[in-house]
Design a protein around this motif. Structure first.
Motif, PDB file in Angstrom:
ATOM      1  N   ARG A  44      44.535  20.037  37.545  1.00  0.00           N
ATOM      2  CA  ARG A  44      43.952  20.881  36.501  1.00  0.00           C
ATOM      3  C   ARG A  44      42.569  21.384  36.916  1.00  0.00           C
ATOM      4  O   ARG A  44      42.213  22.538  36.656  1.00  0.00           O
ATOM      5  N   PHE A  45      41.789  20.535  37.581  1.00  0.00           N
ATOM      6  CA  PHE A  45      40.478  20.939  38.075  1.00  0.00           C
ATOM      7  C   PHE A  45      40.623  22.069  39.091  1.00  0.00           C
ATOM      8  O   PHE A  45      39.884  23.054  39.051  1.00  0.00           O
ATOM      9  N   ARG A  46      41.572  21.957  40.000  1.00  0.00           N
ATOM     10  CA  ARG A  46      41.800  23.011  40.994  1.00  0.00           C
ATOM     11  C   ARG A  46      42.201  24.321  40.328  1.00  0.00           C
ATOM     12  O   ARG A  46      41.737  25.391  40.718  1.00  0.00           O
ATOM     13  N   LEU A  47      43.045  24.255  39.327  1.00  0.00           N
ATOM     14  CA  LEU A  47      43.477  25.466  38.623  1.00  0.00           C
ATOM     15  C   LEU A  47      42.335  26.127  37.856  1.00  0.00           C
ATOM     16  O   LEU A  47      42.315  27.343  37.695  1.00  0.00           O
ATOM     17  N   ALA A  48      41.366  25.345  37.395  1.00  0.00           N
ATOM     18  CA  ALA A  48      40.250  25.884  36.624  1.00  0.00           C
ATOM     19  C   ALA A  48      39.425  26.872  37.447  1.00  0.00           C
ATOM     20  O   ALA A  48      38.791  27.760  36.887  1.00  0.00           O
ATOM     21  N   HIS A  49      39.435  26.740  38.752  1.00  0.00           N
ATOM     22  CA  HIS A  49      38.659  27.642  39.602  1.00  0.00           C
ATOM     23  C   HIS A  49      39.173  29.082  39.529  1.00  0.00           C
ATOM     24  O   HIS A  49      38.398  30.020  39.682  1.00  0.00           O
ATOM     25  N   LEU A  50      40.456  29.252  39.318  1.00  0.00           N
ATOM     26  CA  LEU A  50      41.024  30.600  39.298  1.00  0.00           C
ATOM     27  C   LEU A  50      40.388  31.452  38.204  1.00  0.00           C
ATOM     28  O   LEU A  50      39.914  32.557  38.452  1.00  0.00           O
ATOM     29  N   GLY A  51      40.371  30.944  37.001  1.00  0.00           N
ATOM     30  CA  GLY A  51      39.788  31.676  35.881  1.00  0.00           C
ATOM     31  C   GLY A  51      38.291  31.880  36.039  1.00  0.00           C
ATOM     32  O   GLY A  51      37.761  32.934  35.686  1.00  0.00           O
ATOM     33  N   GLU A  52      37.620  30.882  36.578  1.00  0.00           N
ATOM     34  CA  GLU A  52      36.173  30.986  36.751  1.00  0.00           C
ATOM     35  C   GLU A  52      35.805  32.051  37.781  1.00  0.00           C
ATOM     36  O   GLU A  52      34.861  32.826  37.582  1.00  0.00           O
ATOM     37  N   GLN A  54      37.525  34.734  38.537  1.00  0.00           N
ATOM     38  CA  GLN A  54      37.785  36.018  37.897  1.00  0.00           C
ATOM     39  C   GLN A  54      36.691  36.356  36.893  1.00  0.00           C
ATOM     40  O   GLN A  54      36.203  37.480  36.838  1.00  0.00           O
ATOM     41  N   ARG A  55      36.267  35.363  36.121  1.00  0.00           N
ATOM     42  CA  ARG A  55      35.218  35.573  35.119  1.00  0.00           C
ATOM     43  C   ARG A  55      33.913  36.020  35.775  1.00  0.00           C
ATOM     44  O   ARG A  55      33.267  36.975  35.320  1.00  0.00           O
ATOM     45  N   VAL A  56      33.524  35.369  36.860  1.00  0.00           N
ATOM     46  CA  VAL A  56      32.282  35.719  37.546  1.00  0.00           C
ATOM     47  C   VAL A  56      32.373  37.126  38.135  1.00  0.00           C
ATOM     48  O   VAL A  56      31.421  37.908  38.036  1.00  0.00           O
ATOM     49  N   ALA A  57      33.506  37.456  38.740  1.00  0.00           N
ATOM     50  CA  ALA A  57      33.670  38.807  39.300  1.00  0.00           C
ATOM     51  C   ALA A  57      33.534  39.862  38.201  1.00  0.00           C
ATOM     52  O   ALA A  57      32.879  40.895  38.396  1.00  0.00           O
ATOM     53  N   GLU A  58      34.129  39.614  37.039  1.00  0.00           N
ATOM     54  CA  GLU A  58      34.024  40.555  35.921  1.00  0.00           C
ATOM     55  C   GLU A  58      32.589  40.637  35.409  1.00  0.00           C
ATOM     56  O   GLU A  58      32.064  41.724  35.169  1.00  0.00           O
ATOM     57  N   GLU A  59      31.957  39.474  35.250  1.00  0.00           N
ATOM     58  CA  GLU A  59      30.585  39.418  34.748  1.00  0.00           C
ATOM     59  C   GLU A  59      29.624  40.159  35.679  1.00  0.00           C
ATOM     60  O   GLU A  59      28.686  40.812  35.218  1.00  0.00           O
ATOM     61  N   GLU A  60      29.844  40.077  36.959  1.00  0.00           N
ATOM     62  CA  GLU A  60      28.970  40.722  37.946  1.00  0.00           C
ATOM     63  C   GLU A  60      29.371  42.164  38.235  1.00  0.00           C
ATOM     64  O   GLU A  60      28.740  42.841  39.042  1.00  0.00           O
ATOM     65  N   GLY A  61      30.428  42.648  37.584  1.00  0.00           N
ATOM     66  CA  GLY A  61      30.902  44.009  37.819  1.00  0.00           C
ATOM     67  C   GLY A  61      31.436  44.196  39.229  1.00  0.00           C
ATOM     68  O   GLY A  61      31.306  45.275  39.810  1.00  0.00           O
ATOM     69  N   ALA A  62      32.035  43.146  39.760  1.00  0.00           N
ATOM     70  CA  ALA A  62      32.461  43.169  41.158  1.00  0.00           C
ATOM     71  C   ALA A  62      33.972  43.172  41.337  1.00  0.00           C
ATOM     72  O   ALA A  62      34.449  42.974  42.448  1.00  0.00           O
ATOM     73  N   THR A  63      34.732  43.399  40.280  1.00  0.00           N
ATOM     74  CA  THR A  63      36.183  43.325  40.431  1.00  0.00           C
ATOM     75  C   THR A  63      36.733  44.426  41.326  1.00  0.00           C
ATOM     76  O   THR A  63      37.609  44.175  42.147  1.00  0.00           O
TER      77      THR A  63
END
Length: 82
Positions: A44-52, A54-63
């Protein structure tokens, strides 16, 4: 990040990146070494990285620049039936 030459040089710059934790590859070993509950927690910890990520890329406008996107995929695991 550790790179042999310049950042994203050689094969690193030519190949697309994929964040795909090898969950089923490691589960049996994790379960044997740490028990079922700990193995599940680790996965579950490993899977949590996927969403994080994506969230950072969106937050930074880097998608668009990073080509970060969520995709669906599947893995197939074959086991010999002898």
């Amino acid at each position: 990040m550790l790179e042999a030459r310049e950042t994203c040089s050689g094969a690193t710059g030519r190949n697309g990146g994929h964040v795909n934790p090898p969950l089923f590859h490691d589960y049996a070993e994790l379960k044997e070494e740490h028990g079922i509950d700990a193995a599940r927690m680790i996965l579950r910890f490993r899977l949590a990285h996927l969403g994080e990520l994506q969230r950072v890329a969106e937050e930074e406008g880097a998608t668009a620049f990073s080509q970060t996107r969520a995709v669906e995929s599947f893995d197939v695991h074959f086991e010999s039936q002898r």
